[in-house]
Design a protein around this motif. Structure first.
Motif, mmCIF file in Angstrom:
data_model
loop_
_atom_site.group_PDB
_atom_site.id
_atom_site.type_symbol
_atom_site.label_atom_id
_atom_site.label_comp_id
_atom_site.label_asym_id
_atom_site.label_seq_id
_atom_site.Cartn_x
_atom_site.Cartn_y
_atom_site.Cartn_z
ATOM 1 N N GLY A 1 125.113 -22.875 -34.769
ATOM 2 C CA GLY A 1 125.722 -22.300 -33.582
ATOM 3 C C GLY A 1 126.206 -23.364 -32.613
ATOM 4 N N ILE A 2 125.448 -24.463 -32.499
ATOM 5 C CA ILE A 2 125.823 -25.554 -31.614
ATOM 6 C C ILE A 2 127.137 -26.171 -32.066
ATOM 7 C CG2 ILE A 2 125.161 -27.832 -30.768
ATOM 8 C CD1 ILE A 2 123.516 -25.641 -29.564
ATOM 9 N N TYR A 3 127.281 -26.368 -33.399
ATOM 10 C CA TYR A 3 128.505 -26.954 -33.929
ATOM 11 C C TYR A 3 129.697 -26.035 -33.675
ATOM 12 C CZ TYR A 3 125.787 -30.514 -36.382
ATOM 13 O OH TYR A 3 124.970 -31.568 -36.684
ATOM 14 N N ILE A 4 129.484 -24.737 -33.821
ATOM 15 C CA ILE A 4 130.555 -23.759 -33.592
ATOM 16 C C ILE A 4 131.003 -23.807 -32.135
ATOM 17 C CG2 ILE A 4 131.117 -21.303 -33.513
ATOM 18 C CD1 ILE A 4 129.255 -20.941 -35.937
ATOM 19 N N ILE B 1 133.126 -26.927 -31.558
ATOM 20 C CA ILE B 1 134.485 -26.761 -32.074
ATOM 21 C C ILE B 1 135.282 -25.826 -31.172
ATOM 22 C CG2 ILE B 1 135.849 -25.828 -33.995
ATOM 23 C CD1 ILE B 1 133.564 -26.731 -35.850
ATOM 24 N N LEU B 2 134.628 -24.781 -30.680
ATOM 25 C CA LEU B 2 135.286 -23.822 -29.791
ATOM 26 C C LEU B 2 135.765 -24.504 -28.517
ATOM 27 C CD1 LEU B 2 136.045 -20.888 -29.146
ATOM 28 C CD2 LEU B 2 133.756 -20.583 -28.187
ATOM 29 N N PHE B 3 134.917 -25.361 -27.927
ATOM 30 C CA PHE B 3 135.308 -26.058 -26.709
ATOM 31 C C PHE B 3 136.431 -27.056 -26.963
ATOM 32 C CE2 PHE B 3 131.422 -24.563 -24.553
ATOM 33 C CZ PHE B 3 131.969 -24.272 -23.312
ATOM 34 N N MET B 4 136.431 -27.678 -28.123
ATOM 35 C CA MET B 4 137.525 -28.588 -28.471
ATOM 36 C C MET B 4 138.838 -27.826 -28.541
ATOM 37 S SD MET B 4 135.800 -31.062 -31.375
ATOM 38 C CE MET B 4 137.385 -31.810 -31.764
ATOM 39 N N ILE C 1 139.534 -24.889 -27.051
ATOM 40 C CA ILE C 1 139.887 -24.431 -25.705
ATOM 41 C C ILE C 1 140.478 -25.576 -24.888
ATOM 42 C CG2 ILE C 1 138.973 -23.563 -23.519
ATOM 43 C CD1 ILE C 1 136.913 -21.986 -25.145
ATOM 44 N N SER C 2 139.873 -26.753 -25.011
ATOM 45 C CA SER C 2 140.357 -27.926 -24.290
ATOM 46 C C SER C 2 141.791 -28.250 -24.684
ATOM 47 C CB SER C 2 139.447 -29.127 -24.571
ATOM 48 O OG SER C 2 139.925 -30.271 -23.907
ATOM 49 N N TRP C 3 142.065 -28.179 -25.987
ATOM 50 C CA TRP C 3 143.420 -28.461 -26.469
ATOM 51 C C TRP C 3 144.409 -27.432 -25.943
ATOM 52 C CZ3 TRP C 3 146.905 -25.659 -29.412
ATOM 53 C CH2 TRP C 3 148.035 -26.365 -29.838
ATOM 54 N N LEU C 4 144.015 -26.172 -25.947
ATOM 55 C CA LEU C 4 144.899 -25.102 -25.491
ATOM 56 C C LEU C 4 145.208 -25.233 -24.000
ATOM 57 C CD1 LEU C 4 143.414 -22.003 -27.394
ATOM 58 C CD2 LEU C 4 145.652 -23.077 -27.773
ATOM 59 N N VAL C 5 144.182 -25.536 -23.202
ATOM 60 C CA VAL C 5 144.376 -25.691 -21.761
ATOM 61 C C VAL C 5 145.269 -26.888 -21.471
ATOM 62 C CG1 VAL C 5 143.230 -26.239 -19.574
ATOM 63 C CG2 VAL C 5 142.237 -24.536 -21.102
ATOM 64 N N SER C 6 145.035 -27.998 -22.184
ATOM 65 C CA SER C 6 145.855 -29.190 -22.014
ATOM 66 C C SER C 6 147.308 -28.908 -22.386
ATOM 67 C CB SER C 6 145.301 -30.330 -22.884
ATOM 68 O OG SER C 6 146.101 -31.483 -22.754
ATOM 69 N N TRP C 7 147.501 -28.175 -23.484
ATOM 70 C CA TRP C 7 148.859 -27.822 -23.912
ATOM 71 C C TRP C 7 149.538 -26.933 -22.872
ATOM 72 C CZ3 TRP C 7 150.646 -22.809 -24.886
ATOM 73 C CH2 TRP C 7 151.949 -22.745 -25.387
ATOM 74 N N ARG C 8 148.774 -25.983 -22.330
ATOM 75 C CA ARG C 8 149.327 -25.071 -21.329
ATOM 76 C C ARG C 8 149.692 -25.820 -20.055
ATOM 77 N NH1 ARG C 8 152.299 -20.632 -21.226
ATOM 78 N NH2 ARG C 8 151.734 -19.158 -19.569
ATOM 79 N N VAL D 1 136.857 -26.911 -18.232
ATOM 80 C CA VAL D 1 136.569 -26.957 -19.671
ATOM 81 C C VAL D 1 135.796 -28.226 -20.017
ATOM 82 C CG1 VAL D 1 137.587 -27.115 -21.979
ATOM 83 C CG2 VAL D 1 138.528 -25.514 -20.306
ATOM 84 N N ALA D 2 136.181 -29.354 -19.407
ATOM 85 C CA ALA D 2 135.485 -30.619 -19.667
ATOM 86 C C ALA D 2 134.028 -30.541 -19.233
ATOM 87 C CB ALA D 2 136.189 -31.763 -18.944
ATOM 88 N N ALA D 3 133.779 -29.920 -18.076
ATOM 89 C CA ALA D 3 132.407 -29.797 -17.569
ATOM 90 C C ALA D 3 131.571 -28.903 -18.482
ATOM 91 C CB ALA D 3 132.419 -29.251 -16.148
#
Length: 226
Positions: free
Chosen positions: A3-6, A9-12, A14-21, A205-207
């Protein structure tokens, strides 16, 4: 543990999506000419002057989205585009960075706390990853290295969360000023708010990502004790 790994990956993702947006929004609002015709440099200098700040310089730095305020040498560093551009995006960014200069001049508590953490954080970040790796490798022998690593990582997580009110407050100051000063129209103000909202989300997202990673290391440490 899976679950921790999931979550990681989920935060990575989300981070990419927010940065792209953020980049998408910045590009969109960069194409909207500012009705006042002012450049990022001119807006920054006006905001500093209106707040009685005379010891801060506005300079241009290379790169995109590299804008920042440096309290050490009191400079508002605007990326080449923001420095010269006359757009809704440039107005938002320039005013936001000056918001940090105003915080510094007014001794804003969260900025003072954040700045006080920087020396310790710079030392911690230099050794933290190595300590964490060693701690994981030695976990079955002794929990001490990983414990030290967790404490150091906790400092970076605290720093990430302290950064949030600093960024939110700078945006609040910026938006209030460009609106009251007539730098932007109501439509341009909406664009500025949107651009700064997405910029702020990158810090959120980073926090949260830092907190999730911290909890992962804590779970390793607690699992060893079990």
């Amino acid at each position: 543990m899976a679950g921790i790994y999931i979550i990681g990956i989920l935060f990575m993702l989300i981070s990419w999506l927010v940065s792209w947006r953020l980049k998408s929004k910045f590009k969109q609002y960069s194409q909207v000419p500012l009705s006042s015709g002012l450049s990022g440099k001119e807006i920054a200098e006006m905001m500093l002057a209106d707040n009685g700040i005379t010891d801060v310089r506005v300079i241009s730095v290379a790169g995109k989205l590299t804008d920042h305020y440096n309290p050490a040498d009191k400079t508002v560093n605007l990326s080449e585009y923001v420095y010269e551009a006359r757009s809704a995006a440039a107005a938002a960014v320039a005013a936001h960075e000056c918001g940090h200069a105003v915080q510094h001049a007014r001794a804003y508590s969260f900025l003072k706390f954040r700045s006080a953490m920087v020396p310790a954080l710079s030392i911690a970040s230099r050794y933290m990853q190595w300590i964490l790796i060693i701690g994981i490798l030695m976990l079955q022998t002794t929990p001490l290295p990983l414990t030290i690593g967790v404490v150091l990582f906790a400092l970076t997580t605290i720093f990430s969360f302290v950064t949030l009110p600093v960024e939110f407050d700078a945006s609040k100051r910026a938006l209030a000023w460009i609106s009251s000063r007539g730098i932007v129209t109501s439509q341009e103000l909406t664009m500025s708010k949107d651009a700064l909202k997405w910029a702020a989300l990158t810090y959120v997202v980073a926090a949260l990502g830092s907190l999730a990673t911290l909890l992962y290391y804590v779970s390793l440490l607690m699992g060893r004790r079990d």
